[in-house]
Design a protein around this motif. Structure first.
Motif, PDB file in Angstrom:
ATOM      1  N   MET A   1       0.768  -1.096   0.034  1.00 43.95           N
ATOM      2  CA  MET A   1      -0.060   0.000  -0.043  1.00 43.95           C
ATOM      3  C   MET A   1       0.928   1.115  -0.024  1.00 43.95           C
ATOM      4  O   MET A   1       1.601   1.241   0.679  1.00 43.95           O
ATOM      5  N   LYS A   2       0.626   2.071  -0.967  1.00 42.82           N
ATOM      6  CA  LYS A   2       1.382   3.239  -1.234  1.00 42.82           C
ATOM      7  C   LYS A   2       0.543   4.471  -1.585  1.00 42.82           C
ATOM      8  O   LYS A   2      -0.697   4.138  -1.762  1.00 42.82           O
ATOM      9  N   LEU A   3       0.706   5.694  -0.952  1.00 43.48           N
ATOM     10  CA  LEU A   3      -0.175   6.781  -1.341  1.00 43.48           C
ATOM     11  C   LEU A   3       0.236   7.409  -2.730  1.00 43.48           C
ATOM     12  O   LEU A   3       1.150   7.258  -3.320  1.00 43.48           O
ATOM     13  N   SER A   4      -0.939   7.531  -3.501  1.00 41.33           N
ATOM     14  CA  SER A   4      -0.803   8.136  -5.004  1.00 41.33           C
ATOM     15  C   SER A   4      -0.952   9.294  -5.373  1.00 41.33           C
ATOM     16  O   SER A   4      -0.154  10.219  -5.690  1.00 41.33           O
ATOM     17  N   ARG A   5      -2.267   9.983  -4.729  1.00 43.12           N
ATOM     18  CA  ARG A   5      -2.307  11.219  -4.727  1.00 43.12           C
ATOM     19  C   ARG A   5      -3.639  11.835  -3.694  1.00 43.12           C
ATOM     20  O   ARG A   5      -4.439  11.061  -3.484  1.00 43.12           O
ATOM     21  N   LEU A   6      -3.176  12.889  -3.482  1.00 42.09           N
ATOM     22  CA  LEU A   6      -4.283  13.837  -2.544  1.00 42.09           C
ATOM     23  C   LEU A   6      -4.626  15.058  -3.284  1.00 42.09           C
ATOM     24  O   LEU A   6      -3.986  15.614  -3.472  1.00 42.09           O
ATOM     25  N   TYR A   7      -5.947  15.226  -3.396  1.00 40.73           N
ATOM     26  CA  TYR A   7      -6.550  16.355  -3.840  1.00 40.73           C
ATOM     27  C   TYR A   7      -7.811  16.723  -3.418  1.00 40.73           C
ATOM     28  O   TYR A   7      -8.383  15.891  -2.606  1.00 40.73           O
ATOM     29  N   CYS A   8      -8.326  18.064  -3.746  1.00 38.44           N
ATOM     30  CA  CYS A   8      -9.330  18.452  -3.006  1.00 38.44           C
ATOM     31  C   CYS A   8     -10.300  19.081  -4.155  1.00 38.44           C
ATOM     32  O   CYS A   8      -9.581  19.671  -5.255  1.00 38.44           O
ATOM     33  N   ASN A  82      -1.616  -3.140  -3.104  1.00 36.84           N
ATOM     34  CA  ASN A  82      -0.148  -3.921  -3.547  1.00 36.84           C
ATOM     35  C   ASN A  82      -0.183  -5.075  -4.703  1.00 36.84           C
ATOM     36  O   ASN A  82       0.774  -5.551  -5.104  1.00 36.84           O
ATOM     37  N   ASN A  83      -1.609  -4.953  -5.340  1.00 40.19           N
ATOM     38  CA  ASN A  83      -1.684  -5.606  -6.467  1.00 40.19           C
ATOM     39  C   ASN A  83      -1.686  -4.652  -7.521  1.00 40.19           C
ATOM     40  O   ASN A  83      -2.191  -4.967  -8.848  1.00 40.19           O
ATOM     41  N   GLU A  84      -1.447  -3.414  -7.369  1.00 45.72           N
ATOM     42  CA  GLU A  84      -0.789  -2.314  -8.460  1.00 45.72           C
ATOM     43  C   GLU A  84      -2.281  -1.827  -9.175  1.00 45.72           C
ATOM     44  O   GLU A  84      -2.272  -1.027  -9.791  1.00 45.72           O
ATOM     45  N   SER A  85      -3.327  -2.051  -8.408  1.00 46.26           N
ATOM     46  CA  SER A  85      -4.788  -1.296  -8.524  1.00 46.26           C
ATOM     47  C   SER A  85      -4.868  -0.189  -7.733  1.00 46.26           C
ATOM     48  O   SER A  85      -3.981   0.113  -6.808  1.00 46.26           O
ATOM     49  N   PHE A  86      -5.780   0.645  -7.950  1.00 46.76           N
ATOM     50  CA  PHE A  86      -5.766   1.974  -7.206  1.00 46.76           C
ATOM     51  C   PHE A  86      -7.412   2.166  -6.712  1.00 46.76           C
ATOM     52  O   PHE A  86      -8.172   1.638  -7.239  1.00 46.76           O
ATOM     53  N   LYS A 142      -5.690  -6.454   1.585  1.00 46.98           N
ATOM     54  CA  LYS A 142      -5.148  -7.665   1.354  1.00 46.98           C
ATOM     55  C   LYS A 142      -3.814  -8.048   2.275  1.00 46.98           C
ATOM     56  O   LYS A 142      -2.947  -8.537   1.537  1.00 46.98           O
ATOM     57  N   PHE A 143      -3.708  -7.298   3.366  1.00 46.59           N
ATOM     58  CA  PHE A 143      -2.560  -7.631   4.162  1.00 46.59           C
ATOM     59  C   PHE A 143      -2.212  -8.965   4.420  1.00 46.59           C
ATOM     60  O   PHE A 143      -3.137  -9.572   5.003  1.00 46.59           O
ATOM     61  N   SER A 513       2.868  -8.298   1.624  1.00 45.27           N
ATOM     62  CA  SER A 513       1.743  -7.359   1.389  1.00 45.27           C
ATOM     63  C   SER A 513       1.281  -6.639   2.508  1.00 45.27           C
ATOM     64  O   SER A 513       0.634  -7.321   3.536  1.00 45.27           O
ATOM     65  N   PHE A 514       1.892  -5.344   2.630  1.00 49.53           N
ATOM     66  CA  PHE A 514       1.744  -4.730   3.684  1.00 49.53           C
ATOM     67  C   PHE A 514       1.887  -3.162   3.522  1.00 49.53           C
ATOM     68  O   PHE A 514       1.936  -2.700   2.347  1.00 49.53           O
ATOM     69  N   PHE A 515       2.099  -2.319   4.759  1.00 46.66           N
ATOM     70  CA  PHE A 515       2.219  -0.865   4.361  1.00 46.66           C
ATOM     71  C   PHE A 515       3.736  -0.782   3.449  1.00 46.66           C
ATOM     72  O   PHE A 515       4.604  -1.390   3.815  1.00 46.66           O
ATOM     73  N   LYS A 516       3.825   0.230   2.573  1.00 46.72           N
ATOM     74  CA  LYS A 516       4.742   0.202   1.778  1.00 46.72           C
ATOM     75  C   LYS A 516       5.118   1.904   1.739  1.00 46.72           C
ATOM     76  O   LYS A 516       5.946   2.392   1.012  1.00 46.72           O
TER      77      LYS A 516
END
Length: 588
Positions: A1-8, A82-86, A142-143, A513-516
């Motif tokens: 799990m990674k952060l991809s984008r944060l918007y408003c 972690n499966n590279e979907s968003f 899915k950790f 499969s954990f926090f990344k």
């Protein structure tokens, strides 16, 4: 799990697109004399990310008193699974307890999206019929690490706020919690069996409850008094039997006197019946006597004289017919009087009998009332009943006391059994700590390596048990000969120890499969000037090597902007008079 984008949806907000490796939130000011570099929103960002990862907004939280400020804002956080979907989370302050979620194959902004996979989800729910947002996120993450724990318990170790650097292992949100809330998953994170620790806490809690219960009971009753209580119950039972016999004898006495509630009721009913019967008899007698005193039919001479007075001829034939009628009437009256005279005698005899019966009933009633009104009889009856009731109360009280003592004895046996069980569990835990495990050893080595490269000193983490056999997690700095120093008592080194622990955990589980991702607020503030460059070099290499995302917030006084490579600064914040350069684009 990674952060991809944060918007408003507010264009003034500094939308952020995160990347792999080092991500820098950089804050600076042009005029240090007129602007405060510590009010840019860089610390607010970490709270906003936590909010978007479905943290509840409660009293004391960062955004609790700012809800009205952001009432018109809707925020979007896109994370890469972690499966590279968003997965995108949409959440607003207007409806703070509701969340929308959408899963996509590619990264994209969803301002105009009308079709969401999950809409209007509650944050959390205990109902099995209601699916919550945290449940959905748990499922989608899915950790395969700490599967039995909600991701929300762990997220604080990967977004350390300024309030979370005082203790390496216990986050500020657990400061008022009991050990069983957070220690088991740290225990498991370090390679141990958390079920064993959970069992210990459950057993220990049950022991403390039993000890309190037994102590409370023993302040009123002594468990050694059981035979004395049995003796008292036996004596009171015998005294009760005597009272019951006396009461039976008293009832027999009343029966001998033919006194009972049924008898009294029977006498009253009989008296009413007889009085009614006597009244009817007297009425009948009065009517009969009046009938017997009725005069005979008018005589013939009176009739004849009446005819002469009105000058009507009274012939011989009419005279003869009338005489025959009178004679017939006299015959009827005679027979009727004979019948009435006989009936009168019968009625009078019946009335006499009724009066005698009433008199007998009256005497019997008077006798009963005399017996019932006797002060000796009533006093004796009341005394017997009162004594019997008191004995029964005393017996019941002693039986209750006996039951409590017997239960306390059972509780003491149960307590001893649980204590023995706790000793066995403690022994297993201590043995497992003594034996150690490869996970702990690898994490400990990583921790030592990271701490040494950042500070030039030797850091160590270890697990121990205290005098009550409770598990303790320790992190500190050791000298060359292996002795603990007191350097970690200062805030700077304590902060670095926290940072190194998080990095060690993230690095060790980077292939799971954990926090990344890891977000540290203001890490450079704790470093000496000559260590900042080596720290930045290390974390860049460490992030790339382990394919992790490392986010830090810094200000220009910590390190020059030129120190970072192009693309590493993902968000620049600055202060001006209107606050346009801050995270939210306005002052609040």
């Amino acid at each position: 799990m990674k952060l991809s984008r944060l918007y408003c949806d507010d264009p003034k907000f500094k939308n952020i697109k995160f990347k792999d490796g080092l991500n820098v939130i950089y804050g600076y000011v042009n005029n240090a004399e007129s602007n405060d570099p510590h009010n840019l929103g860089k610390s607010a960002l970490i709270h906003l990310i936590d909010f978007m990862l479905l943290k509840e907004v409660k009293k004391g939280n960062y955004f609790y008193n700012k809800r009205n400020v952001f009432a018109s804002h809707t925020f979007y956080l896109e994370i890469m699974l972690n499966n590279e979907s968003f997965l995108t989370i949409r959440r607003s302050f207007k409806n703070i307890t509701r969340v929308d979620i959408k899963i996509s194959n590619c990264s994209q902004e969803l301002f105009n999206c009308e079709e969401w996979d999950y809409t209007n989800l509650v944050l959390n729910s205990k109902s099995k019929k209601t699916i919550s947002a945290t449940e959905v996120l748990n499922q989608e993450l899915k950790f395969n690490i700490l599967k039995n724990y909600d991701y929300r318990k762990l997220v604080g170790y990967f977004i350390r706020t300024q309030n979370d650097y005082s203790d390496v292992f216990q986050l500020s949100k657990f400061s008022n919690s009991t050990d069983e809330v957070w220690k088991p998953f740290i225990f498991e994170l370090l390679g141990f069996n958390s079920d064993l620790l959970l069992e210990r806490y459950i057993n220990y809690s049950e022991i403390e409850k039993l000890k309190a219960k037994i102590s409370n009971m023993e302040s009123f009753y002594n468990v050694s008094d059981i035979d004395r209580i049995n003796g008292q119950i036996n004596i009171l039972d015998r005294e009760k039997e005597i009272l019951e016999k006396d009461l039976d004898s008293f009832n027999f006495y009343l029966n001998e006197k033919q006194i009972s509630q049924d008898l009294i009721k029977e006498i009253e009913n009989k008296s009413i019946e007889l009085n009614s019967h006597a009244y009817n008899l007297r009425s009948d007698i009065n009517l009969i006597e009046k009938s017997l005193n009725t005069s005979e039919f008018l005589d013939f001479e009176y009739i004849k004289e009446l005819f002469n007075e009105v000058q009507i001829y009274f012939n011989d034939q009419l005279q003869k017919s009338y005489e025959e009628l009178v004679e017939f009437n006299r015959s009827l009256i005679k027979d009727r009087k004979l019948h009435l005279t006989k009936l009168l005698v019968e009625k009078k005899n019946e009335l006499k009998k009724a009066d005698e019966d009433l008199k007998t009933l009256g005497n019997k009633r008077s006798e009963i009332l005399s017996i019932l009104n006797s002060s000796d009889v009533i006093s004796k009856y009341k005394s017997l009943r009162t004594n019997l009731i008191e004995k029964e109360k005393s017996i019941q009280g002693l039986v209750t006391q006996k039951d409590i003592i017997l239960q306390t004895r059972t509780d003491i046996k149960d307590l001893n059994t649980k204590k023995k069980k706790l000793e066995e569990i403690n022994q297993k835990i201590e043995t497992s700590i003594e034996n150690g495990n490869e996970t702990l050893n690898d994490i400990r080595y990583l921790f030592k390596t990271i701490f040494e490269q950042i500070t030039g000193k030797k850091g160590i983490i270890d697990i121990s048990t205290n005098t009550t056999s409770n598990v303790e997690f320790n992190a500190g700095i050791i000298s060359e000969n292996g002795e603990l120093t007191h350097e970690d008592e200062g805030f700077s080194y304590r902060k670095i120890l926290c940072m190194c622990f998080d990095l060690a955990i993230l690095g060790f589980y980077s292939n799971k499969s954990f926090f990344k991702f890891l977000y540290h607020d203001g890490p450079l503030e704790a470093l000496h000037e000559n260590r900042k460059e080596s720290y930045l070099e290390f974390i860049k290499d460490y992030s790339d090597k382990n394919n992790i995302q490392y986010i830090i917030s810094v200000i220009d006084s910590d390190v020059p902007k030129e120190q970072f490579e192009k693309g590493e600064i993902v968000c620049e914040l600055f202060q001006d008079e209107e606050g346009k350069g801050s995270l939210f684009g306005f002052k609040y």
